[in-house]
Design an enzyme around this catalytic site. Structure first.
Site, mmCIF file in Angstrom:
data_model
loop_
_atom_site.group_PDB
_atom_site.id
_atom_site.type_symbol
_atom_site.label_atom_id
_atom_site.label_comp_id
_atom_site.label_asym_id
_atom_site.label_seq_id
_atom_site.Cartn_x
_atom_site.Cartn_y
_atom_site.Cartn_z
ATOM 1 N N HIS A 359 0.900 -1.158 0.000
ATOM 2 C CA HIS A 359 0.000 0.000 0.000
ATOM 3 C C HIS A 359 0.934 1.201 0.000
ATOM 4 O O HIS A 359 1.324 1.702 1.051
ATOM 5 C CB HIS A 359 -0.928 -0.017 1.208
ATOM 6 C CG HIS A 359 -1.875 -1.185 1.175
ATOM 7 N ND1 HIS A 359 -2.619 -1.600 2.243
ATOM 8 C CD2 HIS A 359 -2.193 -2.044 0.173
ATOM 9 C CE1 HIS A 359 -3.366 -2.648 1.901
ATOM 10 N NE2 HIS A 359 -3.116 -2.932 0.655
ATOM 11 N N ARG A 411 -12.487 -11.736 -6.294
ATOM 12 C CA ARG A 411 -11.739 -10.489 -6.533
ATOM 13 C C ARG A 411 -10.785 -10.761 -7.685
ATOM 14 O O ARG A 411 -10.280 -11.873 -7.825
ATOM 15 C CB ARG A 411 -10.957 -10.058 -5.277
ATOM 16 C CG ARG A 411 -10.095 -8.817 -5.483
ATOM 17 C CD ARG A 411 -9.613 -8.165 -4.176
ATOM 18 N NE ARG A 411 -8.723 -9.008 -3.390
ATOM 19 C CZ ARG A 411 -9.056 -9.653 -2.295
ATOM 20 N NH1 ARG A 411 -10.287 -9.565 -1.841
ATOM 21 N NH2 ARG A 411 -8.183 -10.399 -1.644
#
Ligand code: GLY
Ligand code: MN
Ligand code: MN
Length: 439
Positions: A359, A411
């Protein structure tokens, strides 16, 4: 393959141009304890590594561009043959200059004595508070001391600014050298996903699939996992950060794998979902096609000049249209989106920056209204999903979900580089069309 010495030097020059008459201080990451006196493999703090390439704990990097003699100073663990016998070789003070380009280097034990001279004439201190209480206090105490004479002579660091204001924008745009490492991280991560799908079949355990993935990473020269691998069969896929990976794959299950490697400190982050037995049920196929459509349309939004949120907004729009068509949501589309009534099915964002951190750093928004505009060199993930937990609670006024949909979690995630004229999907090697993953 790797980042050249000259690139580290360019980064430091770019940083110091912003630091100006200030002094910036970066602290290495601490060793993390696994249990008792056993430690995890050391991972340097990403900012520290980005600026120095130096991979040892107990280190401090100081940038004082206004200082007469030394602009870049490293404090490091000194050579110590006895300790090195136990915990590995250290670079040492001398090599910190030769190998890592510091103008001056000192043993870390001399920090208290040597640091003040690099701050005494700085007009501000750049330091990121909040990660190491003890070190924070050292810096704050020193700051107070340095400001003691301010009234008399007007000299002293009058503010502490967060180093994120320096490094975020730099790290957000990847250099050609970084892109090469990201391509390699993506390629190895992709190989592992391909291997995982070959290996997965009813009867094997999630951890065995995980082992195949991580075997592929290390065999190809990756440092290891970028994050704990998620290998989630059946309803486990509805737990976003499922990492137990201890169930047996069952005939009729989907398998969601979210796994990526770290290569030369840069990360891959891929998710694929496929039927364990190679055949979708009608409900699985319907939802899979919907998520894939959302992902393809979201990826199409990744191009220079487009705002960061375009991909997410597009994904949400496609998913809500699909869920309305299926009767899993009812009512007005705009209202469903505004009131986030789709969130029981899709509770996360469609992606994040990707780089030295999974991230990664970098602003998403400049202010309340203005999103970051995409530009060449940005790398982001695009990862929409649908999760229909066995325990799903529909939003107010929305219908109960028939059992046939429950326990399906999907996903699809790719890593996408913004290029001059659009984008490049770094993880395109892993198949995701229905025709490729099912028969
Ligand atoms: N694997 C973490 C993420 O997809 O954000
Ligand atoms: Mn991700
Ligand atoms: Mn992921």
């Amino acid at each position: 393959m790797g980042i050249e010495k000259s690139e580290y030097q360019q980064r430091r020059e770019q940083l110091m141009a912003k630091v100006g008459n200030g002094t910036a201080i970066f602290h290495s990451a601490p060793m993390a304890v696994m249990h008792n006196d056993v430690e995890y493999v050391y991972r340097q703090d990403s900012d520290f590594y980005y600026l120095t390439g130096f991979n040892e704990p107990e280190a401090v990097a100081v940038f004082a561009p206004h200082h007469e003699e030394h602009r870049y100073i490293l404090f490091v663990q000194p050579k110590d043959p006895e300790k090195e016998t136990w915990t590995g070789y250290r670079c040492g003070v001398e090599a910190a200059k030769e190998k890592y380009g510091a103008d001056e280097a000192y043993p870390i034990a001399e920090l208290a004595e040597k640091l003040p001279q690099y701050l005494a004439k700085a007009d501000r201190i750049y330091y990121r508070l909040g990660r190491d209480e003890k070190f924070n206090n050292r810096i704050l105490t020193l700051w107070q001391r340095l400001m003691a004479g301010y009234q008399k002579n007007g000299i002293g660091p009058t503010a502490i600014a967060d180093t994120r204001t320096l490094t975020f924008a730099m790290r957000l745009v990847k250099s050609p050298g970084e892109i090469e490492l990201m391509r390699q991280a993506a390629k190895i991560s992709a190989q592992a996903h391909i291997r995982a799908r070959e290996y997965a079949r009813p009867g094997v355990y999630e951890y065995q699939v995980e082992a195949e993935i991580e075997h592929t990473f290390r065999l190809a020269g990756a440092m290891g996992v970028a994050y704990p691998s998620i290998v989630a069969s059946g309803a486990n896929a509805c737990v976003l950060h499922y990492i137990e990976n201890n169930c047996q794959l069952k005939d009729g299950d989907l398998l969601l794998i979210d796994a990526g490697c770290s290569y030369g400190y840069y990360n891959g982050d891929i998710t694929r979902t496929f039927p364990v037995n190679g055949k979708f049920t009608p409900e699985q196929k319907t939802l899979y096609e919907l998520v894939l459509e959302a992902q393809l349309q979201a990826i199409a939004q990744v191009k220079p000049g487009n705002p960061y949120n375009a991909a997410h907004d597009t994904a949400v729009s496609v998913l809500v249209d699909g869920l309305l068509d299926l009767g899993l949501l009812i009512g007005d589309k705009e209202e469903i989106i505004k009131e986030e009534k789709y969130k029981p099915f899709y509770m996360h964002k469609t992606g994040h920056w990707l780089g030295l951190d999974v991230h990664d750093v970098g602003l998403y928004k400049h202010n309340e209204e203005t999103w970051q505009a995409l530009q060449p060199g940005h790398i982001l993930t695009v990862e929409p999903g649908i999760y229909i937990s066995p325990y799903i609670k529909p939003a107010e006024g929305q219908p109960e979900i028939p059992d046939c949909w429950k326990g399906i979690g999907i996903r699809i995630e790719d890593d996408v580089l913004v290029t001059d004229d659009g984008h490049d999907i770094l993880t395109a090697d892993v198949p995701k069309s229905v025709a490729e993953i099912a028969h």
